[in-house]
Scaffold this motif. Sequence first.
Motif, PDB file in Angstrom:
ATOM      1  N   SER A 143       0.843  -1.196   0.000  1.00  0.00           N
ATOM      2  CA  SER A 143       0.000   0.000   0.000  1.00  0.00           C
ATOM      3  C   SER A 143       0.877   1.245   0.000  1.00  0.00           C
ATOM      4  O   SER A 143       2.063   1.180   0.378  1.00  0.00           O
ATOM      5  CB  SER A 143      -0.905   0.014   1.228  1.00  0.00           C
ATOM      6  OG  SER A 143      -0.127   0.232   2.415  1.00  0.00           O
ATOM      7  N   ALA A 144       0.316   2.369  -0.402  1.00  0.00           N
ATOM      8  CA  ALA A 144       1.086   3.612  -0.437  1.00  0.00           C
ATOM      9  C   ALA A 144       1.639   3.954   0.943  1.00  0.00           C
ATOM     10  O   ALA A 144       2.789   4.374   1.079  1.00  0.00           O
ATOM     11  CB  ALA A 144       0.212   4.752  -0.955  1.00  0.00           C
ATOM     12  N   ALA A 145       0.828   3.740   1.977  1.00  0.00           N
ATOM     13  CA  ALA A 145       1.264   4.066   3.337  1.00  0.00           C
ATOM     14  C   ALA A 145       2.409   3.155   3.769  1.00  0.00           C
ATOM     15  O   ALA A 145       3.422   3.622   4.310  1.00  0.00           O
ATOM     16  CB  ALA A 145       0.090   3.952   4.305  1.00  0.00           C
ATOM     17  N   GLN A 146       2.267   1.853   3.521  1.00  0.00           N
ATOM     18  CA  GLN A 146       3.329   0.905   3.878  1.00  0.00           C
ATOM     19  C   GLN A 146       4.593   1.174   3.071  1.00  0.00           C
ATOM     20  O   GLN A 146       5.707   1.142   3.608  1.00  0.00           O
ATOM     21  CB  GLN A 146       2.849  -0.524   3.613  1.00  0.00           C
ATOM     22  CG  GLN A 146       2.151  -1.168   4.791  1.00  0.00           C
ATOM     23  CD  GLN A 146       3.150  -1.640   5.841  1.00  0.00           C
ATOM     24  OE1 GLN A 146       4.161  -2.248   5.530  1.00  0.00           O
ATOM     25  NE2 GLN A 146       2.854  -1.342   7.098  1.00  0.00           N
ATOM     26  N   ALA A 147       4.404   1.442   1.793  1.00  0.00           N
ATOM     27  CA  ALA A 147       5.550   1.689   0.923  1.00  0.00           C
ATOM     28  C   ALA A 147       6.319   2.925   1.378  1.00  0.00           C
ATOM     29  O   ALA A 147       7.562   2.928   1.379  1.00  0.00           O
ATOM     30  CB  ALA A 147       5.082   1.866  -0.522  1.00  0.00           C
ATOM     31  N   LYS A 148       5.617   3.960   1.770  1.00  0.00           N
ATOM     32  CA  LYS A 148       6.281   5.192   2.205  1.00  0.00           C
ATOM     33  C   LYS A 148       7.068   4.959   3.489  1.00  0.00           C
ATOM     34  O   LYS A 148       8.222   5.399   3.611  1.00  0.00           O
ATOM     35  CB  LYS A 148       5.265   6.310   2.410  1.00  0.00           C
ATOM     36  CG  LYS A 148       5.902   7.628   2.789  1.00  0.00           C
ATOM     37  CD  LYS A 148       4.888   8.760   2.857  1.00  0.00           C
ATOM     38  CE  LYS A 148       5.567  10.078   3.184  1.00  0.00           C
ATOM     39  NZ  LYS A 148       4.596  11.215   3.221  1.00  0.00           N
ATOM     40  N   VAL A 149       6.461   4.273   4.453  1.00  0.00           N
ATOM     41  CA  VAL A 149       7.143   4.023   5.728  1.00  0.00           C
ATOM     42  C   VAL A 149       8.382   3.152   5.509  1.00  0.00           C
ATOM     43  O   VAL A 149       9.462   3.430   6.066  1.00  0.00           O
ATOM     44  CB  VAL A 149       6.185   3.357   6.731  1.00  0.00           C
ATOM     45  CG1 VAL A 149       6.954   2.844   7.950  1.00  0.00           C
ATOM     46  CG2 VAL A 149       5.110   4.361   7.168  1.00  0.00           C
ATOM     47  N   ARG A 150       8.273   2.128   4.711  1.00  0.00           N
ATOM     48  CA  ARG A 150       9.414   1.268   4.442  1.00  0.00           C
ATOM     49  C   ARG A 150      10.505   2.030   3.691  1.00  0.00           C
ATOM     50  O   ARG A 150      11.698   1.879   3.986  1.00  0.00           O
ATOM     51  CB  ARG A 150       8.964   0.024   3.653  1.00  0.00           C
ATOM     52  CG  ARG A 150       8.105  -0.921   4.469  1.00  0.00           C
ATOM     53  CD  ARG A 150       7.612  -2.117   3.635  1.00  0.00           C
ATOM     54  NE  ARG A 150       6.645  -2.915   4.374  1.00  0.00           N
ATOM     55  CZ  ARG A 150       6.942  -3.877   5.246  1.00  0.00           C
ATOM     56  NH1 ARG A 150       8.207  -4.170   5.489  1.00  0.00           N
ATOM     57  NH2 ARG A 150       5.988  -4.541   5.859  1.00  0.00           N
ATOM     58  N   ALA A 151      10.100   2.859   2.745  1.00  0.00           N
ATOM     59  CA  ALA A 151      11.078   3.648   1.991  1.00  0.00           C
ATOM     60  C   ALA A 151      11.835   4.606   2.890  1.00  0.00           C
ATOM     61  O   ALA A 151      13.064   4.715   2.820  1.00  0.00           O
ATOM     62  CB  ALA A 151      10.376   4.416   0.874  1.00  0.00           C
ATOM     63  N   MET A 152      11.119   5.303   3.746  1.00  0.00           N
ATOM     64  CA  MET A 152      11.778   6.275   4.609  1.00  0.00           C
ATOM     65  C   MET A 152      12.631   5.586   5.663  1.00  0.00           C
ATOM     66  O   MET A 152      13.664   6.125   6.085  1.00  0.00           O
ATOM     67  CB  MET A 152      10.752   7.205   5.252  1.00  0.00           C
ATOM     68  CG  MET A 152       9.955   8.038   4.252  1.00  0.00           C
ATOM     69  SD  MET A 152      10.952   8.700   2.853  1.00  0.00           S
ATOM     70  CE  MET A 152      12.114   9.766   3.704  1.00  0.00           C
ATOM     71  N   THR A 153      12.243   4.386   6.084  1.00  0.00           N
ATOM     72  CA  THR A 153      13.080   3.610   7.007  1.00  0.00           C
ATOM     73  C   THR A 153      14.431   3.321   6.352  1.00  0.00           C
ATOM     74  O   THR A 153      15.489   3.444   6.984  1.00  0.00           O
ATOM     75  CB  THR A 153      12.388   2.300   7.391  1.00  0.00           C
ATOM     76  OG1 THR A 153      11.157   2.590   8.054  1.00  0.00           O
ATOM     77  CG2 THR A 153      13.271   1.473   8.319  1.00  0.00           C
ATOM     78  N   ILE A 154      14.407   2.964   5.084  1.00  0.00           N
ATOM     79  CA  ILE A 154      15.648   2.696   4.347  1.00  0.00           C
ATOM     80  C   ILE A 154      16.474   3.969   4.202  1.00  0.00           C
ATOM     81  O   ILE A 154      17.685   3.977   4.462  1.00  0.00           O
ATOM     82  CB  ILE A 154      15.327   2.100   2.960  1.00  0.00           C
ATOM     83  CG1 ILE A 154      14.709   0.709   3.121  1.00  0.00           C
ATOM     84  CG2 ILE A 154      16.579   2.039   2.090  1.00  0.00           C
ATOM     85  CD1 ILE A 154      14.054   0.176   1.860  1.00  0.00           C
ATOM     86  N   VAL A 155      15.833   5.057   3.801  1.00  0.00           N
ATOM     87  CA  VAL A 155      16.544   6.320   3.603  1.00  0.00           C
ATOM     88  C   VAL A 155      17.165   6.798   4.902  1.00  0.00           C
ATOM     89  O   VAL A 155      18.359   7.145   4.957  1.00  0.00           O
ATOM     90  CB  VAL A 155      15.594   7.398   3.025  1.00  0.00           C
ATOM     91  CG1 VAL A 155      16.272   8.770   3.043  1.00  0.00           C
ATOM     92  CG2 VAL A 155      15.187   7.042   1.599  1.00  0.00           C
TER      93      VAL A 155
END
Length: 205
Positions: A143-155
């Motif tokens: 989902s967009a929300a999950q994808a954003k949180v996972r992406a920012m965790t990586i960044v």
Amino acid sequence: MTEHPRQKGSEAVWLDAAYELLTQNGVDAVKVMPLAKKLGLARTGFYWHFKDRDALLDAIVSRWEEKNTGNLISRAEAYAESITEAMFNLFDCWLDETLFDAKLDLAIRNWARNDFGLQKRLDDADAARGKAIQQMFERFGYSAAQAKVRAMTIVYTQIGYISMQVYEDRSERINAMPDYIEVYTGRPVEDTDKHRFFARHNHSG
């Protein structure tokens, strides 16, 4: 009198020397006279390639944007059959200095603390990196929300890793990457993806 080519150097030579001073000593060390002395070239040779010091600094920032942010986005967009394979593509950046220069990233972040204009470019770069990784997750059904949180965790994790100047044995770091990927994605890593990643980084596992 015409400047001799050996006294002028090339744009790349001046830029590479500026990169070394920036990454070793910070932006305040990047000045024309120290560069000329470092290169053994005439000071006037600098102005054949750059209008002034600001033009040189802008060229360094452009190199950083093209190399670090550009390559990271390309790796996030690279073809993959699973999210874990996509993550391995992205993790190439953390192991290949031709794709991502951690020393330069740290130098830019330190410099941006006292340069509002550069901070804006840095914020834009981080946003672009995060968006590319978010879209990578979305391609594989998050989902967009999950994808954003996972992406920012990586960044944020990678920014912290760079800022803390963490040192790890290369072999140990590569061995840990499949576990990081499982944490980031919530998916098990296929042996074929892992071994393909290890092989392209000349790692036996």
